[in-house]
Design a protein around this motif. Structure first.
Motif, PDB file in Angstrom:
ATOM      1  N   LEU A   1      31.764 -58.205 -69.910  1.00 56.21           N
ATOM      2  CA  LEU A   1      30.775 -57.138 -69.864  1.00 56.21           C
ATOM      3  C   LEU A   1      29.888 -57.295 -68.634  1.00 56.21           C
ATOM      4  O   LEU A   1      29.833 -58.358 -68.023  1.00 56.21           O
TER       5      LEU A   1
ATOM      6  N   TRP B   1      25.319 -44.748 -81.640  1.00 54.52           N
ATOM      7  CA  TRP B   1      26.179 -45.097 -80.514  1.00 54.52           C
ATOM      8  C   TRP B   1      26.294 -43.979 -79.479  1.00 54.52           C
ATOM      9  O   TRP B   1      26.258 -44.221 -78.267  1.00 54.52           O
ATOM     10  N   ASP B   2      26.436 -42.754 -79.917  1.00 53.73           N
ATOM     11  CA  ASP B   2      26.678 -41.659 -78.963  1.00 53.73           C
ATOM     12  C   ASP B   2      25.462 -41.337 -78.108  1.00 53.73           C
ATOM     13  O   ASP B   2      25.571 -40.566 -77.147  1.00 53.73           O
TER      14      ASP B   2
ATOM     15  N   ALA C   1      22.970 -45.518 -73.853  1.00 56.16           N
ATOM     16  CA  ALA C   1      23.507 -45.596 -72.496  1.00 56.16           C
ATOM     17  C   ALA C   1      23.323 -46.967 -71.871  1.00 56.16           C
ATOM     18  O   ALA C   1      23.921 -47.250 -70.823  1.00 56.16           O
ATOM     19  N   TYR C   2      22.507 -47.811 -72.518  1.00 54.81           N
ATOM     20  CA  TYR C   2      22.131 -49.067 -71.868  1.00 54.81           C
ATOM     21  C   TYR C   2      21.683 -50.049 -72.942  1.00 54.81           C
ATOM     22  O   TYR C   2      21.106 -49.646 -73.952  1.00 54.81           O
TER      23      TYR C   2
ATOM     24  N   ILE D   1      30.239 -54.627 -79.081  1.00 53.33           N
ATOM     25  CA  ILE D   1      29.951 -53.655 -78.022  1.00 53.33           C
ATOM     26  C   ILE D   1      31.166 -53.475 -77.120  1.00 53.33           C
ATOM     27  O   ILE D   1      31.534 -52.350 -76.753  1.00 53.33           O
ATOM     28  N   HIS D   2      31.823 -54.577 -76.792  1.00 53.21           N
ATOM     29  CA  HIS D   2      33.018 -54.511 -75.953  1.00 53.21           C
ATOM     30  C   HIS D   2      34.145 -53.764 -76.656  1.00 53.21           C
ATOM     31  O   HIS D   2      34.869 -52.965 -76.031  1.00 53.21           O
TER      32      HIS D   2
ATOM     33  N   LYS E   1      33.983 -51.344 -78.591  1.00 56.28           N
ATOM     34  CA  LYS E   1      33.734 -49.908 -78.604  1.00 56.28           C
ATOM     35  C   LYS E   1      33.953 -49.272 -77.231  1.00 56.28           C
ATOM     36  O   LYS E   1      33.736 -48.074 -77.041  1.00 56.28           O
TER      37      LYS E   1
ATOM     38  N   PHE F   1      32.422 -50.075 -74.288  1.00 60.33           N
ATOM     39  CA  PHE F   1      31.219 -49.901 -73.469  1.00 60.33           C
ATOM     40  C   PHE F   1      31.468 -50.390 -72.044  1.00 60.33           C
ATOM     41  O   PHE F   1      31.894 -51.519 -71.827  1.00 60.33           O
ATOM     42  N   LYS F   2      31.183 -49.538 -71.067  1.00 60.38           N
ATOM     43  CA  LYS F   2      31.390 -49.876 -69.656  1.00 60.38           C
ATOM     44  C   LYS F   2      30.080 -49.998 -68.890  1.00 60.38           C
ATOM     45  O   LYS F   2      30.097 -50.215 -67.676  1.00 60.38           O
ATOM     46  N   GLY F   3      28.967 -49.845 -69.588  1.00 58.18           N
ATOM     47  CA  GLY F   3      27.669 -49.868 -68.929  1.00 58.18           C
ATOM     48  C   GLY F   3      27.118 -51.267 -68.767  1.00 58.18           C
ATOM     49  O   GLY F   3      27.839 -52.267 -68.791  1.00 58.18           O
TER      50      GLY F   3
END
Length: 307
Positions: free
Chosen positions: A41, A240-241, A244-245, A271-272, A274, A276-278
């Motif tokens: 991450l 979740w939707d 953003a951070y 988190i990973h 799901k 998440f790329k942020g």
């Protein structure tokens, strides 16, 4: 450690990229670990976290972070840095393939109501600061900026306060939308910051839904929400939707993962999973002083990221 302690003014500093280093700073850099880690991450350190290894220069600190494998960086006080320093930091992040995380977009009212009050003057002050933050974001290649709605207005019903905040954020979204920038609303816990309007993730979720813009999302600070509401993974899923951070800090102590009660390996794994790329901002202190403490932070993230 209170959140506001992370928001500090800094003076301009010169970049040392491409220049040979001497003296104490050279010894620090030579003494630093060389093995870059491949994290799952995007964990984002802040300035000062590794100063015993990298020295005081922000450019050297960014390079040290990148050398350890960190692919992101956050700086609450970026808006207060000189244009020259912002430019040098942005170039270093670009050269080292680091993503810029949040900076604080506006003056935070810790003791008196501003956005909750509905005051036209306070609203305009906030909107002017958002406009100024757009220019900072462009300069440092930032996509996100932190917004804290401020203190409650004890003279008004909570629903009126919510309506005032939603209207202000809608107007702020209109400023941000043409630039594809996102303000992230951060709920803060009542123990460290008594009297603030925004404290829980469901409340932030409701506000984001009401604003109804991709420019208004949630900053889910895991430290604050552990204190305020617990039930971390279900609450992350529930909103979740609109997240953003993320920001990180173990509890108690607000230091690196593995120093408190939060099972960060499981939280990071979730988190990973799901997708998440942020960014996950490392908005916490070091539990131990000096170089030993800095190495402990790096090892804590390696351990917690090992899933």
């Amino acid at each position: 450690m209170k959140r506001r302690s992370f928001i500090k003014k800094s003076t301009a500093t010169a970049s040392l990229i491409g220049v040979s280093v001497t003296g104490v700073n050279a010894m620090n850099i030579l003494d630093a670990p060389k093995n870059s880690h491949n994290f799952n991450l995007k964990y984002a350190p802040h300035l000062g976290m590794f100063k015993n290894h990298a020295g005081d220069d922000p450019i050297d600190q960014l390079n040290f972070m990148a050398d350890q494998g960190f692919t992101a960086f956050e700086d609450n006080g970026m808006k207060n840095r000189s244009v020259e320093t912002q430019g040098k930091m942005a170039k270093t992040m670009s050269d080292r393939n680091m993503t810029m995380g949040v900076f604080v977009a506006h003056k935070i009212y810790w003791k008196e109501p501003n956005l909750a009050s509905g005051s036209p003057e306070k609203r305009q002050e906030f909107l002017n600061e958002i406009k100024a933050s757009v220019e900072v974001a462009k300069r440092v290649n930032a996509k996100w900026m932190t917004v804290v709605p401020g203190h409650v207005d004890l003279r008004q019903n909570i629903d009126y306060q919510t309506a005032h905040i939603v209207e202000t954020l809608k107007q702020a979204s209109a400023i941000l939308e043409p630039h594809n920038l996102t303000m992230v609303l951060e709920p803060l816990n009542f123990r460290d910051h008594p009297g603030l309007f925004l404290t829980e993730s469901p409340q932030a979720y409701q506000i984001c839904k009401a604003v109804n813009s991709p420019t208004c999302k949630i900053l889910f600070d895991i430290y604050h929400q552990q204190i305020q509401e617990g039930n971390l993974i279900p609450n992350i899923d529930a909103c979740w939707d609109e997240i953003a951070y993320f920001q990180i800090g173990d509890n108690p102590g607000r230091n690196e993962p593995t120093t408190g009660e939060i099972n960060y390996k499981n939280v990071f794994k979730h988190i990973h999973s799901k997708g998440f790329k942020g960014i996950l901002g490392m908005e916490h202190g070091n539990s131990t002083h000096g170089k030993k403490g800095e190495l402990a932070v790096i090892e804590a993230y390696k351990a917690s990221d090992n899933f």
